[in-house]
Design an enzyme around this catalytic site. Structure first.
Site, PDB file in Angstrom:
ATOM      1  N   CYS A   2       0.819  -1.216   0.000  1.00  0.00           N
ATOM      2  CA  CYS A   2       0.000   0.000   0.000  1.00  0.00           C
ATOM      3  C   CYS A   2       0.855   1.269   0.000  1.00  0.00           C
ATOM      4  CB  CYS A   2      -0.876   0.017   1.237  1.00  0.00           C
ATOM      5  SG  CYS A   2      -1.828  -1.470   1.425  1.00  0.00           S
ATOM      6  N   ARG A  27       5.039   0.296  -6.510  1.00  0.00           N
ATOM      7  CA  ARG A  27       4.982  -0.616  -5.361  1.00  0.00           C
ATOM      8  C   ARG A  27       3.897  -1.676  -5.533  1.00  0.00           C
ATOM      9  NH1 ARG A  27       7.882   1.579  -1.232  1.00  0.00           N
ATOM     10  NH2 ARG A  27       6.921   0.239   0.304  1.00  0.00           N
ATOM     11  N   GLY A  99      -0.310  -0.915   6.660  1.00  0.00           N
ATOM     12  CA  GLY A  99       0.067  -1.805   7.764  1.00  0.00           C
ATOM     13  C   GLY A  99      -1.102  -2.705   8.098  1.00  0.00           C
ATOM     14  N   GLU A 479      17.979 -23.246  -6.176  1.00  0.00           N
ATOM     15  CA  GLU A 479      17.609 -21.833  -6.265  1.00  0.00           C
ATOM     16  C   GLU A 479      18.866 -20.950  -6.270  1.00  0.00           C
ATOM     17  OE1 GLU A 479      15.222 -20.182  -7.129  1.00  0.00           O
ATOM     18  OE2 GLU A 479      15.449 -18.203  -6.243  1.00  0.00           O
ATOM     19  N   LYS A 483      19.781 -18.408  -9.265  1.00  0.00           N
ATOM     20  CA  LYS A 483      20.021 -16.973  -9.051  1.00  0.00           C
ATOM     21  C   LYS A 483      21.336 -16.574  -9.701  1.00  0.00           C
ATOM     22  CE  LYS A 483      17.088 -15.575  -8.245  1.00  0.00           C
ATOM     23  NZ  LYS A 483      15.906 -16.385  -8.144  1.00  0.00           N
ATOM     24  N   GLU A 486      21.188 -16.656 -13.571  1.00  0.00           N
ATOM     25  CA  GLU A 486      20.295 -15.624 -14.136  1.00  0.00           C
ATOM     26  C   GLU A 486      20.986 -14.271 -14.263  1.00  0.00           C
ATOM     27  OE1 GLU A 486      16.874 -15.889 -11.357  1.00  0.00           O
ATOM     28  OE2 GLU A 486      15.663 -16.040 -13.160  1.00  0.00           O
ATOM     29  N   HIS A 502      27.821 -39.865  -8.156  1.00  0.00           N
ATOM     30  CA  HIS A 502      27.156 -40.613  -9.245  1.00  0.00           C
ATOM     31  C   HIS A 502      27.398 -39.965 -10.610  1.00  0.00           C
ATOM     32  CE1 HIS A 502      25.395 -43.155  -6.259  1.00  0.00           C
ATOM     33  NE2 HIS A 502      24.917 -42.099  -5.611  1.00  0.00           N
ATOM     34  N   LYS A 598      10.089 -10.659 -16.521  1.00  0.00           N
ATOM     35  CA  LYS A 598       9.535 -10.817 -15.173  1.00  0.00           C
ATOM     36  C   LYS A 598       8.290 -11.695 -15.186  1.00  0.00           C
ATOM     37  CE  LYS A 598       9.555 -10.087 -10.831  1.00  0.00           C
ATOM     38  NZ  LYS A 598      10.535 -10.894 -10.108  1.00  0.00           N
TER      39      LYS A 598
HETATM   40  C1  AGP Z   1      13.122 -16.276 -10.964  1.00  0.00           C
HETATM   41  O1  AGP Z   1      14.254 -15.590 -10.584  1.00  0.00           O
HETATM   42  C2  AGP Z   1      12.791 -16.250 -12.382  1.00  0.00           C
HETATM   43  N1  AGP Z   1      12.951 -15.033 -13.004  1.00  0.00           N
HETATM   44  C3  AGP Z   1      11.852 -17.271 -12.941  1.00  0.00           C
HETATM   45  O2  AGP Z   1      12.433 -18.527 -12.751  1.00  0.00           O
HETATM   46  C4  AGP Z   1      10.419 -17.310 -12.372  1.00  0.00           C
HETATM   47  O3  AGP Z   1      10.432 -17.789 -11.071  1.00  0.00           O
HETATM   48  C5  AGP Z   1       9.532 -18.199 -13.265  1.00  0.00           C
HETATM   49  O4  AGP Z   1       9.473 -17.660 -14.539  1.00  0.00           O
HETATM   50  C6  AGP Z   1       8.145 -18.403 -12.691  1.00  0.00           C
HETATM   51  O5  AGP Z   1       7.502 -17.199 -12.544  1.00  0.00           O
HETATM   52  P1  AGP Z   1       6.209 -17.026 -11.654  1.00  0.00           P
HETATM   53  O6  AGP Z   1       6.607 -17.305 -10.243  1.00  0.00           O
HETATM   54  O7  AGP Z   1       5.778 -15.622 -11.869  1.00  0.00           O
HETATM   55  O8  AGP Z   1       5.200 -18.033 -12.100  1.00  0.00           O
END
Ligand code: AGP
Length: 603
Positions: A2, A27, A99, A479, A483, A486, A502, A598
């Protein structure tokens, strides 16, 4: 999340408030509203983007002096509807609030008994009625305002205007940001919940701290805290808007990593009670006859799904399966109606997850979305949804969305375990205690960040990275690797630590960097042996652990914790910061990495 704006003065209040709300759009929000007080109150609210509000106000004119407050709302209590949008009002008072008021249910119960009626499902509306009630036993509006805020538990930044004092705005801050800018020459006052709306309007501002409250009138500010009336020094406002939005951080990703402790508190708020988890987003009957949960997601959200599968089975003792959206939709899966289908997505628009959710619905499965964006396609399609409340995430590389998804799924695993009688009272209490400690674990300390910044210079080359971990630290390793690749464009893979022998260990040499997640509370000795195996083959090793590891080339010390989930969240911070610092040193665009979007709305 908000946003708040407020204005008092002779300039065009309507334009100033709408411009301010526009600056807060980054935001994220799902409804907006404005109240302007001249002779009478004029209140406008609308769902969706600001254009709707602008259209509604098209014929409304402001003349001369006026007082106004405005708000963009990101739904927490109650759906994004016009009735739930701010400003909320009573008989002669209007209010905007950021809040969450934790004790609003008790306050509302008492006010209902006294005959007050409510038009929204929000926690905020109680404040305005409570103020009008307190006024009956107070000499002044200020006294009633003081009495009102002293009864509120939780977090708030709020602005209140009342009809018999049209030249005054009351304000209070506890836990949510609030800033005041004053134009002394023209006797104007501007409020906002972050710097951006104030840039270009005023040069000097007061950043209120928790516990401060008071009122403004003309160019005067009357300010109190628990010790009584206080004076406050004005600070200089940053000049650049994007710099202001980043709130002093170099990148949005950095800001989002730092604000994780705060957004996770929002995720927990109202859902973690003394001895149980409570979701008012769906009825417990959702689980009637359900024998399996199927978690479906892509990318980072898939990693949350995989990580939480350990929690559902260990904590909730409930069967789960995990699916990639892109695989699930084409594999002709056998779906049975005793399965609850859970789609996890930050954006709520990911094409593969959405298509999988459609398939599940068409097969007659009950569905639940775990998502950060209300009104997104996935939220609209699912039978029920749990919002993760991370606020808008600007960095393409997801950080706070991952953390908040993890927290929602952790809560859900406890909820299901308790519902099915798989957890006894003590076990529930232990998990709840751990949940409450997560926000603290997510505070980035200067020491930790400095250490990672320095160490990152050694990880800018090499032929690859292995992120390794066991149990729930394996999805975290996945993850961490995602990161890093990416945003640094370096090759990185995540593996279960026990899988090295393995095959992958064939790659070990000094130019292969191993980032090892070595928690103390779970499978410590086993993971340690796996790391030693890689060390013996000369891989360069960076160990993240609360325990010393003599054979490591680099070592990042985490704090000792008594629960593996607290270790999980602290190590999550470390891998996020490490990836970011490596990418910054490589001079990459951390917030907008190449080839990525995104919201992935194509398959
Ligand atoms: C995460 O850093 C990514 N950019 C990407 O893996 C993302 O999580 C994925 O495309 C899924 O997106 P969503 O969570 O909006 O469904």
């Amino acid at each position: 999340m908000c946003g708040i704006v407020g204005y008092l003065g002779r300039e065009n209040c309507k334009d100033i408030l709408l411009d301010g709300l526009k600056e807060l759009e980054y935001r994220g929000y799902d409804s907006a509203g404005v109240t302007i007080l001249q002779e009478e109150f004029a209140n406008f609210r609308s769902v969706g983007k600001l254009d709707g509000l602008v259209n509604k106000m098209e014929d409304f004119q402001v003349e001369g002096f006026s007082t106004g407050i405005g708000h963009t709302r990101w739904a927490t209590h109650g759906k994004p509807t016009e009735d739930n949008a701010h400003p909320h009002y009573g008989s002669f008072t209007h209010i905007v609030h950021n809040g969450i008021i934790e004790n609003y249910i008790e306050i509302k119960r008492e006010l209902l008994q006294k005959g007050y009626s409510f038009t929204s499902q929000t926690d905020t509306e109680v404040i305005v009625h409570l103020f009008e009630e307190k006024l009956k036993s107070s000499e002044t509006n200020f006294e009633a305002f003081q009495k009102t805020i002293s009864e509120l538990d939780g977090a708030y930044a709020l602005l209140l205007i009342t009809k018999d004092e049209p030249h005054r705005i009351y304000f209070a801050k506890e836990g949510s940001p609030l800033i005041l800018g004053t134009d002394f020459e023209n006797g104007e006052q501007f409020f906002a919940s972050s710097d951006a709306p104030l840039i270009g309007k005023v040069k000097s501002v007061i950043y209120f701290v928790d516990g401060e409250f008071g009122f403004v009138e003309g160019e005067r500010v009357t300010l109190y805290n628990s010790t009584g009336e206080i004076e406050k020094i004005y600070s200089q406002l940053p000049k650049d808007r994007e710099v202001a939005q980043k709130e002093g951080f170099r990148y949005f990703m950095e800001k989002e990593i730092y604000e994780q402790f705060q957004v996770v508190s929002d995720t927990l708020m109202g859902r973690v009670l003394d001895s149980k988890i409570d979701f008012d987003e769906f009825p417990p009957e959702l689980f009637d006859g359900i024998n399996e949960i199927k978690l479906c997601a892509c990318g980072t959200s898939y990693h949350t799904a995989l990580a939480s599968s350990y929690l559902f089975e260990r904590v909730g003792k409930f069967r789960v399966s995990v699916e990639f959206g892109s695989e699930f939709r084409y594999k002709n899966p056998l779906l049975t109606k005793d399965t609850l289908f859970v789609a996890i997505s930050q954006s709520g628009e990911t094409a593969d997850t959405l298509a999988s959710l459609k398939m599940a619905k068409n097969s007659g499965l009950r569905t639940l979305a775990i998502c950060n964006v209300d009104n997104s396609s996935i939220v609209r399609l699912a039978d029920h949804s749990l919002l993760t409340r991370a606020g808008i995430e600007k960095g393409v590389a997801s950080t706070k969305a991952f953390a908040t998804q993890m927290v929602v799924l952790y809560m859900l695993s406890i909820y299901v375990g308790k519902l099915r009688g798989n957890l006894n009272v003590d076990e529930v209490l232990k998990e709840i205690q751990t949940l409450r400690e997560i926000p603290n674990t997510l505070q980035v300390t200067d020491d930790l960040h400095e250490k990672i910044k320095r160490l990152s210079k050694r990880y800018l080359h090499g032929h690859g990275f292995f992120f390794i971990g066991r149990d729930i630290f394996y999805p975290l390793a996945l993850e961490g690797a995602l990161k890093l690749k990416e945003i640094s464009y370096l090759h990185a893979e995540g593996y279960p630590a026990g899988e090295m022998k393995h095959g992958p260990i064939a790659l070990a040499d000094p130019e292969l960097f191993t980032i090892a997640l070595l928690p103390k509370t779970i499978l410590y000795e086993k993971t340690k042996s796996n790391i030693e195996e890689l060390g013996a083959r000369d891989s360069t090793i960076c160990v993240i652990s609360p325990e010393n590891f003599d054979l490591a080339d680099d070592f990042i010390r985490t704090k000792p914790h008594n629960h593996y989930m607290l270790e999980f969240f602290e190590m999550m911070l470390v891998v996020q910061l490490l990836s970011m610092e490596v990418a910054i040193r490589l001079q990459n665009d951390v917030d907008m990495p190449r080839n990525l979007a995104k919201s992935v709305t194509v398959e």
